[in-house]
Structure formats: structure tokens, C-alpha cells
Enzyme design. Structure first.
Site: not given
Lengths: 315, 354
Positions: B68, B137
Site C-alpha cells: 500500500e 475492518h
């Protein structure tokens, strides 16, 4: 086609960079340059050797130790000195300073003060060049310290995966501030490590600008033929402190003796010695005039108006 | 859910609106590319990037290594070269890995180089919720990005705004943090088929009212609208405002509503401490303090990580019921009313897996 090295051109650039930084040292106590400077003295041959192997339309990404690269890539000297002075006529209108030089007219991309952060930018730029079917390539300069950051490996992997037109140049001066590479890495063999990602690599230990030029030329040619990214490790030595104008022999492990072999083969002297006296003096006089003019330009330029503070947050 | 554009009659989901905006912009401008984990896999980021590579080529829509940080840098570099990358993240939690590049590089580039370089980058972030997403999440970090000059932050709620602001974000010459919510993905709304741009920085009044101003952020707009319906049962009319863009924020729109209602309730889809709700209330106070005194309150995530088990997760988030009760209390200074409220249907329907 291998180009013959143009010694006069090499010397002119080496001498210019060395003398600009010596002038920065001279000016520093006046406090006209109110910002950190990371000098390249001793390392100039890398920027010059590689940039001479590039075409003008190629793009360079560098670091906060960027004076040498900026000038080697053809960056405007007036705008550079004005930037160091914090003047509006500077390449970043005084908002960047020494660590954030830019001259995108000559493919010199803005430099970053966070170690390793421009490495993925080089790959992204190269990805765009590939998408655009451009014949240009990207040269990405960084130090040995940057090879310790995770993003370096993320970028190597992606650049190799997509066969991107990037030449990675590691200026291995052995020190991250005052910490020696052997105190930072169990295995200092960078090329073997990088090779495992699928890049072709080479290391130059000689400190010779001619070796740098020749190897870079070969790599550049192969990158243009679509062979993908290359990694070039070049040994060097920083003859000044990590930051600031002073020497730092008492601060880092190792001593001035370690530096002596590098001082002996200083490429500014070596290249100067290859020229006839007349050419050498002519080049030096022209460079001195250029630097004098640039300092004068910075001196008489204005500081930015207060309104400038809020400009350019967004483009 | 509600109508924004009454001239069209075509109804599509929020997810479809994002897909359509992306498709149409890729068709219009060959510099637009999409990259990110799973961008070209068969599921295509909840359908929002599905099969784009088959239409536009794998050089324009592609999966990435699990890098990322590096890939954010790659997207920035591509943007410096004139591409308009859309970097996609299936969960905003992973964007923490991108913070160095976004905050130190993307946000600073225009300023540090006096506008000689710009970063036309869109970072798409999906906030997760429900069916056991748990602590990693489900996080929403829009307030982090609102803090940093040089970034625009957009969090559309309606399918109409999802399409219109994504198109604006792609055309924007600056980095945009585009915040989506997984619970909004299946919600339908009227969206014109042709491309259109919704300007960034403009909020939207989604329900008019006189008694209280309720600001919702992201999915909390949906809950706030349901809360407004509950409040009608007890004779309270709530003005529900969706800021749509969180930076720059349309604070004038919010302040003029508070000037009318005298009460401000901000429902964030995130934690309260140093968050968007604190910013909104402060800015409205600074603006109105000379002319109007008003009451204010805020709600958001409980001050805990998000738990996985359903019964605890239920009380981690504000709901239509708790929002309505908080608004009632703000108006009547009493807690003698509990609305009959069902759990939001998009939450009930969601079976993940994520």
C-alpha cells in the site's frame, strides 16, 4: 551508440556544483540561507556521470541532498540560490528551500526530505511513460539509508513486475547521518539483494566519473530497449556533515583517514587534471561569473509577500 | 432512499453509481487509471471496478502487489506524469499504510513546489461495518485527512452524489480522499445516466425542518434521515444535512440552518475525540456566536475499538433510534420517549463476507 565522454563538459558541471556548495559554506555564517543544507561535496561525480548519460527529456527524482543532482540535470542556478535565500524568485517561491528544489523545465522533479519517499514516485512516473509509449526514462537517486525503508523493496518489486523504464541509482556513502552501514545491516551486499527482485545490477567502487558515465550509458540504452529497471550502486564518500556546512570527522565512526583515499581521487581535481590549462581556466572563470550572478540575483530578489502563505495549497 | 435529482427516473445503487462514474471518466480521458488490491479480480471491489480492464486494458485497470505504501507512491508518481490514478482500498483501515505518502507527499507537493507540480489522485476508501468486521475492518479516518492542508475529503451518501462527486474528484487537480461506506453500496437512488459533476465543497439539505439541524456523515446520513422520520411522530421537524464534502466543508449551509433551528446535532461515522463532529460544532460556534446562542450535541462511534459480536456492535454505532432520542432530549431536555425503530435494512441484509 556509446558517446565519447566530454571532459570539458564533465569538468564544467563538477566544478560548478563544487563551487556552488563552497559558496553556500562561505555564505552560511551570514544567515542569509535560513534553512538546513545537505551538501553533496565528494559525491558530485555520481549526479554528473549519470545525468550526462541521460537525454534532456529524461526525468530525475532525487532527495534532500539534491544540489548536485539539480545542477547536473540542468536546473536553473539563479532560481536555486534564490530559493536557498527564501526569495520569491526561487524555484519554489521560497516555500521549498534547499531540501525541495525543482526545475521541471529540465525534468528535475521536486525533491523530498523524507528518506526513500520519491523512489515509488519514480516508478509511477515510469509507469505513466510506459502507458504513454514515451521513449523517456526515469533516473531515481537515493542513498544507502533509503535501501533500509520498506517502500524501496515494494518499489523494486513493482518496477521489475511491470518492467518499468527506471534506473535506480544508490549513492552509497556508507553513513546514515553518523551511523555506518555495517551498524545498520547484517548483509551490506545491496546488489545481490536487489537482484533477487528481478533487476539487473552493477556496483562501481572506483569513484570514477568515467566508470559511472560508461555504466549508466549502457544501462540507459538497455532500459530504452525495454529490458526493464536497472540498479546501479555507486560507492562514494560524504566529505561534509550530514547537514550543515561543517566537517564531521569527530562525530561519525571512522576517521578522516577513511576519507583520505576519497579525497585523493576527488573527481573535481581528477577531471580538471585531464584538461589543458587554458580550457580549465576558461571554464572556471565562466562558472565563477555564473555563481556570482546567481548570488547577486538572490540578494536583490524580494521575499514573498504575506499573501503568498496561502497560495498553492491546492493547484 | 431519497431523491436528489427529480429530472431523471433511473434508479441504480451507490456501488453502481461509483462504477458508472469510473467507467465514464475512463472512457472520456485515457489518463484515468485504476489500481489497487483486487481492482481487476472477478469481484472487482464490490463491483465498482469490475471488468474495467477488459474494456480499457490491463495497463489502465490493474491489481497491485500488497504494497500500500509503495503503490500510493506509484500513484503519486503517475499523477506527476499527467495520469489521473484512482487508488482503491477495500477497507479504509489499510490506508494507514499509505499515510506517509498521502500526508508527507501528496498533500505537500503543490505547496512545496509552488504549484509547479500537482497530484491529481483519487484515493477510494471503503468503510466497513456489520457481520463481524471487527476492529480492523470498520474504521473511518476521514478526520485524519481533514486535518491536513492539501487534501480534499469527500464522503458522498446518495448514489447521485457518489457518481457526481467521484467525477469531480477524478477531474480535480489535487489529491482527493474519497470516502465510501459499505452499508451504502446496495442502497438505490435516482442517478442520471449521462456523466455529470457535483462540485466539491457543497453540502446538501436532504430533509427540511425547523426544530433541529442534524448533520450526518457518510452512512450516518441514512440513519439521521430515519431518525428524522421518527421525530415527526412527536411533532419535531429535523433539518438533515449531508455535508457531502468534509474538506472544504460547506459550513455556511450548516450555520444558516442552525441560525434557524437553534439546535445542532452532529452524527459522525467515526470517533468523536478530535473528530469531524468537533470541527463542525466549533466552526458553527465561531460563525454564530455573535448572533445566536444554540445548543449542540454529537454522536459517533463508542470510544472503543469496534467489537465483532453483534450485540456489542449494535451499541457501538448510533442508530436511527438513538439519534432520534438524542435529538428529542436536546430539544425537550427530557428522556421520556423511545421510538419504535427497526434495525436499518441494509445492515440486516448484509452478509459480507466483507
Amino acid at each position: 551508440m556509446e558517446k565519447t565522454p566530454d571532459y570539458q563538459r564533465f569538468y564544467e558541471k563538477l566544478y560548478l556544483i563544487r563551487r556552488v556548495e563552497e559558496e553556500i559554506i562561505r555564505l552560511y555564517p551570514s544567515d542569509k540561507i535560513k534553512s538546513p543544507v545537505h551538501l553533496s561535496i565528494g559525491q558530485e561525480f555520481i549526479s554528473v556521470g549519470v545525468c550526462e548519460a541521460l537525454d534532456p527529456h529524461d526525468v530525475a527524482f532525487g532527495t534532500y541532498r539534491g544540489h548536485a543532482l539539480y545542477l547536473a540535470k540542468g536546473g536553473d542556478i539563479n532560481e536555486m540560490i534564490a530559493e536557498l535565500y527564501g526569495k520569491e524568485a526561487g524555484c519554489a517561491r521560497g516555500k521549498g528551500g534547499s531540501m525541495h528544489l525543482i526545475d521541471n523545465k529540465v525534468g528535475m522533479m521536486g525533491t523530498s526530505a523524507i528518506v526513500s519517499t520519491s523512489i515509488p514516485h519514480a516508478a509511477g512516473y515510469a509507469l505513466a511513460l510506459k502507458n504513454q509509449k514515451s521513449s523517456s526514462l526515469v533516473a531515481c537517486f537515493f542513498g544507502d539509508g533509503a535501501t533500509e525503508e520498506g517502500v524501496f523493496y515494494e518499489t523494486l518489486n513493482f518496477a521489475a513486475l511491470k518492467k518499468l523504464p527506471v534506473l535506480f541509482i544508490c549513492e552509497n556513502n556508507q553513513y546514515a547521518i553518523y551511523t555506518h552501514i555495517k551498524d545498520r545491516m547484517a548483509n551490506t551486499d545491496l546488489c545481490t539483494r536487489v537482484k533477487s527482485f528481478g533487476l539487473q545490477t552493477e556496483r562501481i567502487e572506483s569513484g570514477s566519473i568515467l566508470d559511472v558515465y560508461k555504466t549508466a550509458q549502457n544501462m540507459v540504452e538497455r532500459i530504452r530497449q525495454g529490458e526493464g529497471p536497472f540498479f546501479l550502486e555507486i560507492d562514494t564518500y560524504r566529505l561534509r556533515d550530514h547537514v550543515g556546512p561543517l566537517e564531521d570527522w569527530g562525530l561519525r565512526k571512522g576517521s578522516k583517514e577513511d576519507a583520505l583515499k576519497w579525497i585523493d581521487k576527488d573527481q573535481v581535481s581528477v577531471l580538471g587534471g585531464l584538461l589543458d590549462d587554458f580550457s580549465k581556466k576558461r571554464i572556471e572563470a565562466a562558472v565563477e561569473k555564473k555563481i556570482e550572478d546567481a548570488i547577486q540575483y538572490a540578494e536583490v530578489s524580494h521575499f514573498p509577500e504575506n499573501e503568498e502563505l496561502y497560495k498553492h495549497v491546492f493547484s | 432512499m431519497y431523491l436528489v435529482d427529480k429530472t431523471s427516473s433511473r434508479s441504480i445503487t451507490y456501488g453502481e453509481a461509483i462504477y458508472e462514474a469510473t467507467y465514464q471518466e475512463m472512457e472520456r480521458d485515457e489518463n484515468v487509471i485504476v489500481l489497487g488490491l483486487g481492482a481487476d479480480d472477478p469481484k472487482g471491489l464490490f463491483g465498482s471496478t469490475k471488468d474495467l480492464h477488459t474494456f480499457f486494458g490491463s495497463h489502465r485497470s490493474f491489481d497491485t502487489p500488497l504494497s500500500e505504501d509503495g503503490m500510493t507512491g506509484v500513484a503519486i508518481g503517475a499523477a506527476l506524469a499527467g495520469l489521473r490514478p484512482i487508488h482503491v482500498h477495500q477497507r479504509m483501515d489499510f490506508v494507514l499504510l499509505c499515510m506517509n505518502q498521502l500526508v508527507n507527499l501528496a498533500a505537500k507537493t503543490s505547496y512545496m513546489f509552488a504549484g509547479k507540480q500537482s497530484v491529481p489522485l483519487v484515493v477510494r476508501n471503503v468503510i466497513g461495518r456489520s457481520w463481524g468486521q471487527g476492529a480492523q475492518h470498520s474504521q473511518a479516518f476521514h478526520s485524519f485527512f481533514m486535518h491536513v492542508p492539501g487534501l480534499k475529503v469527500v464522503a458522498p451518501t446518495t448514489p447521485y452524489d457518489a457518481k457526481g462527486t467521484l467525477i469531480s474528484s477524478i477531474r480535480e487537480n489535487n489529491p482527493v480522499i474519497f470516502v465510501e461506506h459499505r452499508m451504502l453500496y446496495e442502497i438505490k437512488g435516482i442517478v442520471p445516466e449521462e456523466p455529470f459533476a457535483v462540485p466539491l465543497g457543497k453540502g446538501r439539505i436532504l430533509a427540511e425542518g425547523d426544530d433541529i439541524t442534524i448533520i450526518g456523515i457518510s452512512h450516518m446520513v441514512a440513519e439521521a434521515l430515519r431518525a428524522a422520520a421518527h421525530l415527526k411522530e412527536v411533532g419535531i421537524t429535523a433539518e438533515v444535512i449531508d455535508p457531502v464534502t468534509l474538506y472544504p466543508m460547506d459550513i455556511d449551509l450548516i450555520a444558516s440552518s442552525v441560525l434557524k433551528t437553534g439546535r445542532l446535532l452532529v452524527i459522525d461515522c467515526g470517533w468523536l475525540n478530535c473528530g469531524a463532529s468537533a470541527e463542525i460544532i466549533t466552526q458553527v460556534f465561531e460563525k454564530l456566536q455573535e448572533e445566536k446562542s444554540f445548543r449542540a450535541a454529537r454522536m459517533g462511534f463508542a470510544e472503543t475499538p469496534c467489537p465483532t459480536t453483534k450485540n456489542l456492535e449494535n451499541i457501538f454505532y448510533p442508530s436511527a433510534k438513538t439519534i432520534a432520542m438524542r435529538a428529542y432530549k436536546l430539544i425537550n431536555m427530557k428522556e421520556d420517549w423511545i421510538p419504535v425503530s427497526e434495525e436499518a435494512k441494509e445492515i440486516v441484509a448484509f452478509r459480507g463476507p466483507f
